[in-house]
Design a protein around this motif. Structure first.
Motif, PDB file in Angstrom:
ATOM      1  N   LEU A 118      68.519  29.265   9.883  1.00 49.85           N
ATOM      2  CA  LEU A 118      68.394  28.199  10.617  1.00 49.85           C
ATOM      3  C   LEU A 118      69.495  27.205  10.846  1.00 49.85           C
ATOM      4  CD1 LEU A 118      64.515  27.334   9.841  1.00 49.85           C
ATOM      5  CD2 LEU A 118      65.502  28.494  11.959  1.00 49.85           C
ATOM      6  N   SER A 119      69.756  26.780  12.009  1.00 54.06           N
ATOM      7  CA  SER A 119      70.745  25.895  12.064  1.00 54.06           C
ATOM      8  C   SER A 119      70.529  24.594  11.602  1.00 54.06           C
ATOM      9  CB  SER A 119      71.141  25.619  13.627  1.00 54.06           C
ATOM     10  OG  SER A 119      70.056  25.117  14.198  1.00 54.06           O
ATOM     11  N   SER A 120      71.372  23.501  11.333  1.00 51.91           N
ATOM     12  CA  SER A 120      70.967  22.329  11.136  1.00 51.91           C
ATOM     13  C   SER A 120      70.194  21.632  11.700  1.00 51.91           C
ATOM     14  CB  SER A 120      72.227  21.491  10.704  1.00 51.91           C
ATOM     15  OG  SER A 120      73.035  21.193  11.957  1.00 51.91           O
ATOM     16  N   VAL A 121      70.362  21.788  13.024  1.00 52.53           N
ATOM     17  CA  VAL A 121      69.271  21.015  14.061  1.00 52.53           C
ATOM     18  C   VAL A 121      68.165  21.461  13.723  1.00 52.53           C
ATOM     19  CG1 VAL A 121      68.685  20.628  16.324  1.00 52.53           C
ATOM     20  CG2 VAL A 121      71.172  20.173  15.583  1.00 52.53           C
ATOM     21  N   GLU A 122      67.526  22.782  13.644  1.00 54.32           N
ATOM     22  CA  GLU A 122      66.529  23.559  13.439  1.00 54.32           C
ATOM     23  C   GLU A 122      65.766  23.120  12.182  1.00 54.32           C
ATOM     24  OE1 GLU A 122      66.408  27.504  16.151  1.00 54.32           O
ATOM     25  OE2 GLU A 122      67.584  27.409  14.436  1.00 54.32           O
ATOM     26  N   LYS A 123      66.653  22.936  10.993  1.00 50.81           N
ATOM     27  CA  LYS A 123      65.842  22.474   9.674  1.00 50.81           C
ATOM     28  C   LYS A 123      65.401  21.137   9.970  1.00 50.81           C
ATOM     29  CE  LYS A 123      68.876  25.455   6.841  1.00 50.81           C
ATOM     30  NZ  LYS A 123      70.180  25.556   5.961  1.00 50.81           N
ATOM     31  N   LEU A 147      58.104  28.506  17.415  1.00 46.22           N
ATOM     32  CA  LEU A 147      58.641  27.401  18.266  1.00 46.22           C
ATOM     33  C   LEU A 147      60.103  27.628  18.702  1.00 46.22           C
ATOM     34  CD1 LEU A 147      57.871  24.397  15.640  1.00 46.22           C
ATOM     35  CD2 LEU A 147      56.648  25.404  17.597  1.00 46.22           C
ATOM     36  N   ARG A 148      60.058  29.138  18.974  1.00 41.73           N
ATOM     37  CA  ARG A 148      61.731  29.528  19.530  1.00 41.73           C
ATOM     38  C   ARG A 148      61.546  29.247  20.928  1.00 41.73           C
ATOM     39  NH1 ARG A 148      61.514  35.410  17.307  1.00 41.73           N
ATOM     40  NH2 ARG A 148      59.364  35.459  18.497  1.00 41.73           N
ATOM     41  N   VAL A 149      62.547  28.311  21.361  1.00 39.31           N
ATOM     42  CA  VAL A 149      62.952  28.105  22.823  1.00 39.31           C
ATOM     43  C   VAL A 149      64.285  27.982  23.079  1.00 39.31           C
ATOM     44  CG1 VAL A 149      60.581  26.831  23.438  1.00 39.31           C
ATOM     45  CG2 VAL A 149      62.596  25.615  22.336  1.00 39.31           C
ATOM     46  N   MET A 150      64.986  28.292  24.213  1.00 40.94           N
ATOM     47  CA  MET A 150      66.287  28.031  24.744  1.00 40.94           C
ATOM     48  C   MET A 150      67.019  28.739  23.653  1.00 40.94           C
ATOM     49  SD  MET A 150      66.217  24.295  26.438  1.00 40.94           S
ATOM     50  CE  MET A 150      65.360  23.610  25.176  1.00 40.94           C
ATOM     51  N   GLY A 151      66.759  29.995  23.036  1.00 41.49           N
ATOM     52  CA  GLY A 151      67.829  30.575  22.086  1.00 41.49           C
ATOM     53  C   GLY A 151      67.412  30.175  20.799  1.00 41.49           C
ATOM     54  N   GLY A 152      66.520  29.482  20.367  1.00 42.59           N
ATOM     55  CA  GLY A 152      66.213  28.925  18.991  1.00 42.59           C
ATOM     56  C   GLY A 152      65.585  30.310  18.229  1.00 42.59           C
ATOM     57  N   GLN A 153      65.366  29.879  16.973  1.00 43.36           N
ATOM     58  CA  GLN A 153      65.062  30.739  15.885  1.00 43.36           C
ATOM     59  C   GLN A 153      63.741  30.347  14.996  1.00 43.36           C
ATOM     60  OE1 GLN A 153      68.900  31.539  14.187  1.00 43.36           O
ATOM     61  NE2 GLN A 153      69.147  33.368  15.357  1.00 43.36           N
ATOM     62  N   LEU A 154      63.380  29.060  15.395  1.00 42.86           N
ATOM     63  CA  LEU A 154      62.541  28.587  14.234  1.00 42.86           C
ATOM     64  C   LEU A 154      60.922  29.066  14.422  1.00 42.86           C
ATOM     65  CD1 LEU A 154      61.808  26.216  12.304  1.00 42.86           C
ATOM     66  CD2 LEU A 154      61.507  24.662  14.067  1.00 42.86           C
ATOM     67  N   CYS A 155      60.441  29.372  13.470  1.00 43.22           N
ATOM     68  CA  CYS A 155      59.098  29.764  13.167  1.00 43.22           C
ATOM     69  C   CYS A 155      58.698  28.909  11.862  1.00 43.22           C
ATOM     70  CB  CYS A 155      58.821  31.440  13.054  1.00 43.22           C
ATOM     71  SG  CYS A 155      59.491  32.442  14.336  1.00 43.22           S
ATOM     72  N   LEU A 156      57.130  28.474  11.993  1.00 43.74           N
ATOM     73  CA  LEU A 156      56.569  28.060  10.906  1.00 43.74           C
ATOM     74  C   LEU A 156      55.224  28.924  10.538  1.00 43.74           C
ATOM     75  CD1 LEU A 156      56.288  24.253  12.313  1.00 43.74           C
ATOM     76  CD2 LEU A 156      58.072  25.295  10.568  1.00 43.74           C
ATOM     77  N   SER A 157      55.258  28.961   8.980  1.00 44.55           N
ATOM     78  CA  SER A 157      54.208  29.529   8.469  1.00 44.55           C
ATOM     79  C   SER A 157      53.228  28.614   7.700  1.00 44.55           C
ATOM     80  CB  SER A 157      54.696  30.716   7.682  1.00 44.55           C
ATOM     81  OG  SER A 157      53.588  31.272   6.672  1.00 44.55           O
ATOM     82  N   GLY A 158      52.051  28.261   7.864  1.00 45.60           N
ATOM     83  CA  GLY A 158      51.123  27.366   7.375  1.00 45.60           C
ATOM     84  C   GLY A 158      49.950  28.002   6.682  1.00 45.60           C
ATOM     85  N   SER A 159      49.556  27.265   5.559  1.00 42.80           N
ATOM     86  CA  SER A 159      48.317  27.557   4.911  1.00 42.80           C
ATOM     87  C   SER A 159      47.542  26.489   4.371  1.00 42.80           C
ATOM     88  CB  SER A 159      48.891  28.328   3.665  1.00 42.80           C
ATOM     89  OG  SER A 159      47.730  28.589   2.845  1.00 42.80           O
ATOM     90  N   PRO A 196      59.168  26.776   7.048  1.00 40.79           N
ATOM     91  CA  PRO A 196      59.837  26.997   8.326  1.00 40.79           C
ATOM     92  C   PRO A 196      60.848  28.326   7.743  1.00 40.79           C
ATOM     93  CG  PRO A 196      61.076  25.145   7.241  1.00 40.79           C
ATOM     94  CD  PRO A 196      59.980  25.579   6.445  1.00 40.79           C
ATOM     95  N   TYR A 197      61.072  29.172   8.777  1.00 35.17           N
ATOM     96  CA  TYR A 197      62.165  30.389   8.567  1.00 35.17           C
ATOM     97  C   TYR A 197      62.407  30.862  10.033  1.00 35.17           C
ATOM     98  CZ  TYR A 197      57.802  33.054  10.048  1.00 35.17           C
ATOM     99  OH  TYR A 197      56.990  33.801  10.769  1.00 35.17           O
ATOM    100  N   GLY A 198      63.640  31.709   9.984  1.00 33.40           N
ATOM    101  CA  GLY A 198      64.215  31.928  11.243  1.00 33.40           C
ATOM    102  C   GLY A 198      63.950  33.305  11.553  1.00 33.40           C
ATOM    103  N   ALA A 199      63.723  33.511  13.085  1.00 35.59           N
ATOM    104  CA  ALA A 199      63.490  34.984  13.475  1.00 35.59           C
ATOM    105  C   ALA A 199      64.422  35.285  14.494  1.00 35.59           C
ATOM    106  CB  ALA A 199      61.896  35.147  13.832  1.00 35.59           C
TER     107      ALA A 199
END
Length: 254
Positions: free
Chosen positions: A156-161, A216-228, A238-241
């Motif tokens: 993930l990029s610094s902005v996505e983190k 949460l991937r929009v406009m070329g982003g890679q952010l996904c969230l896994s919750g429990s 968080p992780y990138g896809a």
């Protein structure tokens, strides 16, 4: 002047409700919405003021439950109203992601526009310009990407983190008082926070916990969230896809 008995008034034909928009029309509207929000995001980058940091840092906590979805468009006639409501819901979701990401964009440099070319004072060339030579054969096409490579977790990029920390904080805050949660309760909380159904995978029961995944991937982003969620503890990772695969298809690194 009389009108023919079989002719309908012109005004009624103009005001007649349109049929359900095609899939292409819906995609065009969503593409226009993405372009508009992208422009708003870039504008926010360039106009960020240092004095706004304290105000924006708490914005994620002030986003009320259900506020993004409260602006859904009212129903129309039949399927047309459903399509308009879906588009309004998606637009509200995009506005939510854009507003939450603003504090993370304050340090991103805005690219300067290219300099304007100097006016050409010389006259037009007297001799004709040579025509560009064409290659004898087209360049070889690139090989398709290995499907297994596309499923690898990406950095993930610094902005996505930074963005992931904001989403994680607001989700954990909303779920902390949910004792003995059920998948339905967790789903209601996520929808109340503005996450739309098409971007929420689950929630579903897994042992003593309820698990879910957010795309949460929009406009070329890679952010996904896994919750429990267990009722006493909530974990959001968080992780990138890659955009070539779904968030659930990523092979997470241990």
């Amino acid at each position: 002047m009389r009108r023919l008995s079989g002719e309908k008034p012109v005004i009624s034909r103009i005001l007649r409700p349109s049929r359900r928009p095609s899939g292409r029309s819906s995609r065009v509207r969503r593409g226009a919405a993405l372009a508009a929000l992208c422009a708003l995001t870039l504008a926010a980058c360039g106009t960020e003021r240092a004095g706004d940091e304290d105000t924006k840092s708490g914005r994620d906590d002030r986003v009320g439950a259900g506020s993004p979805t409260a602006s859904r468009a009212g129903g129309g006639d039949g399927d047309s109203g459903d399509a308009d409501s879906s588009d309004a819901e998606f637009l509200a979701f995009m506005e939510l992601l854009t507003s939450l990401a603003e504090p993370c964009l304050k340090d991103v440099p805005v690219p300067e526009p290219p300099p304007e070319p100097e006016p050409d004072t010389a006259g037009p060339p007297t001799a004709p310009l040579p025509e560009p030579s064409l290659p004898d054969e087209p360049p070889p096409a690139g090989e398709p990407r290995d499907p297994e490579s596309a499923r690898k977790e990406v950095e993930l990029s610094s902005v996505e983190k930074c963005d992931a920390r904001i989403h994680t904080r607001r989700i954990m805050k909303a779920l902390k008082d949910t004792a003995d949660p059920t998948p339905g309760q967790v789903g209601d909380v996520l929808r109340g926070l503005g996450y739309i159904d098409e971007r929420v995978h689950g929630p579903q029961r897994s042992g003593e916990s309820v698990e879910f995944t957010l795309d949460l991937r929009v406009m070329g982003g890679q952010l996904c969230l896994s919750g429990s969620v267990t009722g006493t503890r909530t974990v959001v990772e968080p992780y990138g896809a890659s955009e070539e695969v779904g968030c659930l298809d990523v092979r997470r690194s241990e």
